[in-house]
Design an enzyme around this catalytic site. Structure first.
Site, PDB file in Angstrom:
ATOM      1  N   ASP A   1      -2.804  -6.432  -6.383  1.00 51.92           N
ATOM      2  CA  ASP A   1      -4.021  -6.446  -5.583  1.00 51.92           C
ATOM      3  C   ASP A   1      -3.767  -7.398  -4.421  1.00 51.92           C
ATOM      4  O   ASP A   1      -3.702  -8.611  -4.597  1.00 51.92           O
ATOM      5  CB  ASP A   1      -5.196  -6.915  -6.431  1.00 51.92           C
ATOM      6  CG  ASP A   1      -6.508  -6.941  -5.645  1.00 51.92           C
ATOM      7  OD1 ASP A   1      -6.490  -6.666  -4.419  1.00 51.92           O
ATOM      8  OD2 ASP A   1      -7.550  -7.236  -6.266  1.00 51.92           O
TER       9      ASP A   1
ATOM     10  N   GLY B   1       0.807  -1.212   0.000  1.00 51.89           N
ATOM     11  CA  GLY B   1       0.000   0.000   0.000  1.00 51.89           C
ATOM     12  C   GLY B   1       0.842   1.265   0.000  1.00 51.89           C
ATOM     13  O   GLY B   1       0.516   2.240   0.672  1.00 51.89           O
ATOM     14  N   GLY B   2       1.915   1.248  -0.789  1.00 52.05           N
ATOM     15  CA  GLY B   2       2.888   2.327  -0.717  1.00 52.05           C
ATOM     16  C   GLY B   2       2.686   3.480  -1.672  1.00 52.05           C
ATOM     17  O   GLY B   2       3.495   4.407  -1.694  1.00 52.05           O
TER      18      GLY B   2
ATOM     19  N   TYR C   1     -13.452  -3.093  10.173  1.00 44.22           N
ATOM     20  CA  TYR C   1     -12.080  -2.570  10.177  1.00 44.22           C
ATOM     21  C   TYR C   1     -11.441  -2.712  11.550  1.00 44.22           C
ATOM     22  O   TYR C   1     -10.307  -3.187  11.678  1.00 44.22           O
ATOM     23  CB  TYR C   1     -12.111  -1.104   9.754  1.00 44.22           C
ATOM     24  CG  TYR C   1     -10.782  -0.390   9.820  1.00 44.22           C
ATOM     25  CD1 TYR C   1      -9.831  -0.563   8.824  1.00 44.22           C
ATOM     26  CD2 TYR C   1     -10.494   0.472  10.865  1.00 44.22           C
ATOM     27  CE1 TYR C   1      -8.622   0.108   8.871  1.00 44.22           C
ATOM     28  CE2 TYR C   1      -9.280   1.147  10.920  1.00 44.22           C
ATOM     29  CZ  TYR C   1      -8.350   0.965   9.924  1.00 44.22           C
ATOM     30  OH  TYR C   1      -7.148   1.635   9.981  1.00 44.22           O
TER      31      TYR C   1
ATOM     32  N   ALA D   1     -10.398  -6.251  12.392  1.00 47.48           N
ATOM     33  CA  ALA D   1      -9.151  -6.632  11.724  1.00 47.48           C
ATOM     34  C   ALA D   1      -7.950  -6.007  12.419  1.00 47.48           C
ATOM     35  O   ALA D   1      -6.922  -6.662  12.627  1.00 47.48           O
ATOM     36  CB  ALA D   1      -9.202  -6.205  10.260  1.00 47.48           C
ATOM     37  N   LYS D   2      -8.066  -4.744  12.794  1.00 43.58           N
ATOM     38  CA  LYS D   2      -6.931  -4.042  13.386  1.00 43.58           C
ATOM     39  C   LYS D   2      -6.615  -4.546  14.793  1.00 43.58           C
ATOM     40  O   LYS D   2      -5.453  -4.531  15.221  1.00 43.58           O
ATOM     41  CB  LYS D   2      -7.187  -2.536  13.387  1.00 43.58           C
ATOM     42  CG  LYS D   2      -7.153  -1.934  11.991  1.00 43.58           C
ATOM     43  CD  LYS D   2      -5.826  -2.233  11.304  1.00 43.58           C
ATOM     44  CE  LYS D   2      -5.695  -1.609   9.948  1.00 43.58           C
ATOM     45  NZ  LYS D   2      -4.398  -1.895   9.309  1.00 43.58           N
TER      46      LYS D   2
ATOM     47  N   ASN E   1       1.578  -2.218   5.488  1.00 42.55           N
ATOM     48  CA  ASN E   1       0.868  -0.962   5.700  1.00 42.55           C
ATOM     49  C   ASN E   1      -0.536  -0.926   5.111  1.00 42.55           C
ATOM     50  O   ASN E   1      -1.417  -0.254   5.637  1.00 42.55           O
ATOM     51  CB  ASN E   1       1.709   0.174   5.086  1.00 42.55           C
ATOM     52  CG  ASN E   1       0.889   1.411   4.810  1.00 42.55           C
ATOM     53  OD1 ASN E   1       0.553   2.173   5.710  1.00 42.55           O
ATOM     54  ND2 ASN E   1       0.536   1.616   3.551  1.00 42.55           N
TER      55      ASN E   1
ATOM     56  N   SER F   1      -4.190   0.018  14.313  1.00 41.19           N
ATOM     57  CA  SER F   1      -4.781   1.350  14.378  1.00 41.19           C
ATOM     58  C   SER F   1      -5.334   1.546  15.784  1.00 41.19           C
ATOM     59  O   SER F   1      -5.748   0.577  16.433  1.00 41.19           O
ATOM     60  CB  SER F   1      -5.922   1.485  13.360  1.00 41.19           C
ATOM     61  OG  SER F   1      -6.688   2.644  13.606  1.00 41.19           O
TER      62      SER F   1
END
Length: 254
Positions: free
Chosen positions: A68, A18-19, A160, A163-164, A95, A147
């Site tokens: 992907d 995800g850069g 979300y 998952a985090k 990331n 997160s």
């Protein structure tokens, strides 16, 4: 302000997921600035190629590969390609994520599975894929992204935040499993990082940003370069005895 430089990162092969934008792009820039050999993957091909071109003057121009991450086979192939082209990967930065907001009653099985396929599943399979390369090197550092959203119990993003939260369990298990190979596994929990996406979708006015920052202990807008500097530290040899940990970088929001 003057920030640390990490000589151990010079020439080291770094793989960032995800850069192409947001925090990920700041991480790519930071590693490129240390002289690392950076490869990064993203589904955003135009942004990825633009970033690689932007950093063409670095000691080693970053390598961008479109990928992907929901496609595990493609992710594994990207890891293998980087190993062939740049050498064994010494630092992995997991990331990539999508902090999409969603109402609980609107969540379907398909949406839930999609959220985990972006925010959790790739972190395990990418770590699994780089392990043999790190084992061959005799060392490695894996930095997973969680997160603070899960700590606060954000009510409009349960897929979300689930998952985090799980990322921390994954981090601790992998740290124990990979430790005998001298591979460290840690996590970072960013706070309210003001990326272009955050400004465009959630914090559209100066007043909304000011209201958020006023809740932090350090009342300065949090940007991706602050997160990137923490990633550099965890990737460098300076943190060689730190593993199975999570670092919160949020200005004291939580």
């Amino acid at each position: 302000m003057t920030f640390a430089n990490y000589p151990s990162l010079s020439g080291r092969v770094v793989f960032v997921t995800g850069g192409a934008s947001g925090i990920g792009a700041d991480i790519v820039r930071a590693f490129a600035g240390t002289g690392a050999r950076v490869a990064f993957v993203d589904i955003q091909e135009e942004a990825g190629r633009a970033l690689a071109d932007e950093l063409g003057g670095a000691a080693h121009q970053p390598l961008f590969l479109r990928c992907d991450l929901a496609d595990i086979g493609a992710t594994q192939a990207a890891v293998a390609e980087v190993g062939r082209r740049l050498g064994p990967i010494g630092v992995l930065v997991n990331n990539a994520a999508n902090d999409d907001r969603h109402e609980i009653d609107a969540v379907t099985e398909e949406y839930w599975d999609w959220a985990q396929s972006i925010n959790l599943r790739p972190q395990f399979f990418t770590a699994q894929a780089v392990r043999p390369q790190m084992r061959a090197l005799g060392y490695g550092s894996i930095i997973n992204f969680s997160s603070i959203a899960w700590r606060g119990g954000a009510p409009n993003m349960p897929a979300y935040t689930t998952a985090k939260a799980a990322v921390l369990g994954l981090t601790r298990s992998l740290a124990r499993a990979f430790g005998a190979d001298n591979i460290r596994v840690n996590a970072i929990e960013p706070g309210a990082v003001m990326t272009e996406k955050q400004y465009a979708l959630w914090y559209k006015t100066p007043e909304s940003v000011d209201a958020l920052v006023s809740r932090q202990c350090i009342r300065t807008v949090l940007h991706g370069d602050e997160i990137a500097r923490t990633v550099l530290f965890l990737g460098a040899d300076d943190s060689r005895m730190i593993t199975k940990q999570s670092i919160i970088v949020d200005g004291g929001l939580i």
